[in-house]
Scaffold this motif. Structure first.
Motif, mmCIF file in Angstrom:
data_model
loop_
_atom_site.group_PDB
_atom_site.id
_atom_site.type_symbol
_atom_site.label_atom_id
_atom_site.label_comp_id
_atom_site.label_asym_id
_atom_site.label_seq_id
_atom_site.Cartn_x
_atom_site.Cartn_y
_atom_site.Cartn_z
ATOM 1 N N ALA A 102 91.984 23.702 21.182
ATOM 2 C CA ALA A 102 91.518 25.034 21.572
ATOM 3 C C ALA A 102 91.863 25.327 23.034
ATOM 4 O O ALA A 102 92.305 26.433 23.374
ATOM 5 N N THR A 103 91.668 24.336 23.902
ATOM 6 C CA THR A 103 92.026 24.493 25.317
ATOM 7 C C THR A 103 93.516 24.767 25.469
ATOM 8 O O THR A 103 93.942 25.645 26.232
ATOM 9 N N ASN A 104 94.313 24.030 24.726
ATOM 10 C CA ASN A 104 95.771 24.197 24.749
ATOM 11 C C ASN A 104 96.153 25.625 24.361
ATOM 12 O O ASN A 104 96.998 26.258 25.007
ATOM 13 N N LEU A 105 95.511 26.141 23.322
ATOM 14 C CA LEU A 105 95.826 27.479 22.826
ATOM 15 C C LEU A 105 95.478 28.551 23.858
ATOM 16 O O LEU A 105 96.291 29.441 24.152
ATOM 17 N N VAL A 106 94.291 28.474 24.433
ATOM 18 C CA VAL A 106 93.834 29.487 25.393
ATOM 19 C C VAL A 106 94.743 29.522 26.618
ATOM 20 O O VAL A 106 95.174 30.602 27.066
ATOM 21 N N PHE A 107 95.066 28.364 27.166
ATOM 22 C CA PHE A 107 95.870 28.339 28.387
ATOM 23 C C PHE A 107 97.351 28.587 28.116
ATOM 24 O O PHE A 107 98.072 29.038 29.009
ATOM 25 N N THR A 108 97.806 28.332 26.896
ATOM 26 C CA THR A 108 99.169 28.740 26.540
ATOM 27 C C THR A 108 99.261 30.261 26.497
ATOM 28 O O THR A 108 100.253 30.846 26.960
ATOM 29 N N GLY A 152 101.167 24.100 37.184
ATOM 30 C CA GLY A 152 101.057 23.007 36.230
ATOM 31 C C GLY A 152 101.187 21.638 36.878
ATOM 32 O O GLY A 152 100.452 20.705 36.539
ATOM 33 N N SER A 153 102.111 21.496 37.824
ATOM 34 C CA SER A 153 102.329 20.198 38.476
ATOM 35 C C SER A 153 101.084 19.741 39.233
ATOM 36 O O SER A 153 100.685 18.573 39.150
ATOM 37 N N LEU A 154 100.477 20.657 39.973
ATOM 38 C CA LEU A 154 99.262 20.306 40.729
ATOM 39 C C LEU A 154 98.125 19.945 39.774
ATOM 40 O O LEU A 154 97.375 18.989 40.018
ATOM 41 N N GLY A 155 97.996 20.692 38.678
ATOM 42 C CA GLY A 155 96.960 20.390 37.689
ATOM 43 C C GLY A 155 97.170 19.034 37.036
ATOM 44 O O GLY A 155 96.208 18.278 36.797
ATOM 45 N N ILE A 188 95.441 19.232 29.735
ATOM 46 C CA ILE A 188 96.028 20.095 28.718
ATOM 47 C C ILE A 188 96.189 21.519 29.244
ATOM 48 O O ILE A 188 97.204 22.182 28.993
ATOM 49 N N ALA A 189 95.200 22.001 30.005
ATOM 50 C CA ALA A 189 95.295 23.345 30.585
ATOM 51 C C ALA A 189 96.486 23.434 31.539
ATOM 52 O O ALA A 189 97.244 24.416 31.522
ATOM 53 N N ALA A 190 96.662 22.399 32.372
ATOM 54 C CA ALA A 190 97.789 22.371 33.312
ATOM 55 C C ALA A 190 99.117 22.356 32.572
ATOM 56 O O ALA A 190 100.069 23.051 32.949
#
Length: 443
Positions: free
Chosen positions: A287-293, A312-315, A344-346
């Motif tokens: 779900a996290t992957n979907l929202v941040f994508t 993304g790199s910093l995350g 996953i969000a990053a």
């Protein structure tokens, strides 16, 4: 945005749904299959779990050939057939070798889809919308991942053969995808590269009825005189885009993303969660992957590819360092899942949203499928090697999860340097304009 372009892009991007579902659905059957066939960690990692990824390598290495020769549309239809055959074969398997072969077939579909789908979408999309349209392929990958995690959770309690249902259910979306793909028009740039100007003109008029089709064809042909059939992506002329494709694919996998997606329930159990909680946490990851994508798709044409890669790199660096610390210092409870949600969000905002868009943009029209194949091959060779090693690395008393995640964090520091000093911005330019940019950078 032209509704037809949106519909065709979504249809082609549905190959990504099957990709995401196929790659992750195995995670729910991971330990059940190792127990059922009494496999060693090495055999289980390399053969049972890893064979699909080796199929993906083959699909990525050779998928450019049918994509170029027979076209993007026809290749996408065959990809759907491969997924359907793999799902049914995996579900009906009674020994690890038949199972591995069925998964290998699906892997070929995954690898080929990373070439054909982004190439197709990039070639029908207007420059101002190309980023988000191609990024829908990635959105569908993570949507497939979420549905696979959710499906695994829902089917996990139906008995000892629950793994068969987990794997077999993929045949349903695969058949639906084949039916949708049959309605796609052929790529106008591919048609022009084959000298089929009249057909290309018809498709271009469908894409933008008010645009000057003659001007579009003239722009393509002004670059097509360079299309020497003896050229390959490996000549000096294309050294710069080749390097970019290699590095973005290399760092994508050295973040540990596929290792994590393949073994999410196992990683959560290593961190002290029970089996049911581990599977449910995996749904949270999806779900996290979907929202941040979705956020990445929204921002990619606004902020650009390079800015998303910085974020993304910093995350990555922060989250992977925290995961490593959690394993070294024995932090219990939901610490590891929470840090991995950040990871996953990053990934979703950065590499996840950017990689397939970026590789599909940086090669000239006549070498796009070959360049896409090269970048995908680098990606999938590493995606096969790294997850296959995870059971051994996690189980080794001198290594363990803490050291593995610390290594991934270090590699993301190197990715940050790549973004800062080597990666160009590609947003808002036509594919033909980007061809000129890449050639100038190479000189």
């Amino acid at each position: 945005m032209n509704k037809k372009i949106l519909l065709w892009s979504i249809t082609a991007a549905l190959a990504g749904f099957l990709f995401g579902f196929d790659v992750v659905v195995i995670s729910g059957a991971d330990k059940k299959l190792q127990t059922l066939w009494e496999s060693s960690d090495s055999f289980h990692g390399w053969v049972v779990m890893g064979m699909a990824l080796w199929g993906t390598v083959i699909g990525a290495m050779f998928g450019g050939i049918p994509t170029n020769k027979y076209g993007r549309k026809n290749t996408l239809i065959v990809i759907g057939i491969l997924f359907a055959v793999s799902a049914i074969g995996s579900a009906l398997s009674n020994d690890p070798y038949v199972f591995a072969f069925a998964r290998f077939i699906g892997g070929i579909g995954v690898g080929a889809s990373t070439i054909a789908a982004p190439a197709y979408i990039s070639e029908i999309a207007p420059a101002k919308d190309r980023g988000r349209l191609v990024a829908m392929y990635q959105f569908n990958i993570v949507f497939g991942i979420l549905i696979a995690f959710l499906s695994n959770y829902l089917l996990s309690g139906i008995g000892e053969n629950s793994w068969r249902w987990m794997l077999g259910v993929e045949a349903i979306p695969a058949v639906l995808y084949i039916l949708f793909a049959l309605k796609l028009p052929k790529s106008p740039r591919w048609l022009l590269s084959k000298g089929r100007t009249a057909e290309a003109r018809e498709v271009l008029q469908l894409i933008e009825p008010t645009a000057d089709v003659d001007e579009q064809i003239a722009e393509f042909e002004s670059h097509s005189h360079k299309n020497d059939k003896t050229e390959t992506i490996f000549i000096k002329k294309y050294r710069y885009p080749l390097m970019l494709a290699f590095l973005i694919a290399f760092f994508n996998q050295l973040s540990g993303i596929n290792a994590f997606l393949y073994y999410a329930p196992r990683i959560f159990e290593e961190a002290g969660l029970g089996e049911s909680t581990a599977l449910l946490s995996s749904v949270g990851i999806g779900a996290t992957n979907l929202v941040f994508t979705l956020l990445g798709v929204f921002l990619i044409d606004k902020l650009g590819r390079k800015t998303l890669m910085y974020i993304g790199s910093l995350g990555y660096i922060i989250s992977l360092s925290l995961v490593s610390a959690a394993f070294y210092f024995g932090w219990s409870g939901m610490a590891v899942p929470m840090f991995l949600f950040i990871f996953i969000a990053a990934h979703a905002v950065g590499q996840g949203a950017v990689i397939w868009v970026f590789i599909s943009e940086i090669f000239p029209n006549h070498l796009r499928a070959s360049g896409q194949s090269f970048g995908s091959s680098v990606h999938w060779v590493l995606a096969a090697l790294i997850p296959s090693l995870i059971p051994f690395l996690f189980g080794h008393e001198m290594i363990g999860p803490g050291a593995v995640f610390l290594f991934f964090a270090f590699m993301m520091v190197l990715q940050l340097l790549f973004v800062a000093f080597l990666m160009p911005e590609t947003k808002g330019k036509t594919l033909e304009e980007l061809e000129d940019v890449m050639l100038k950078k190479n000189n």
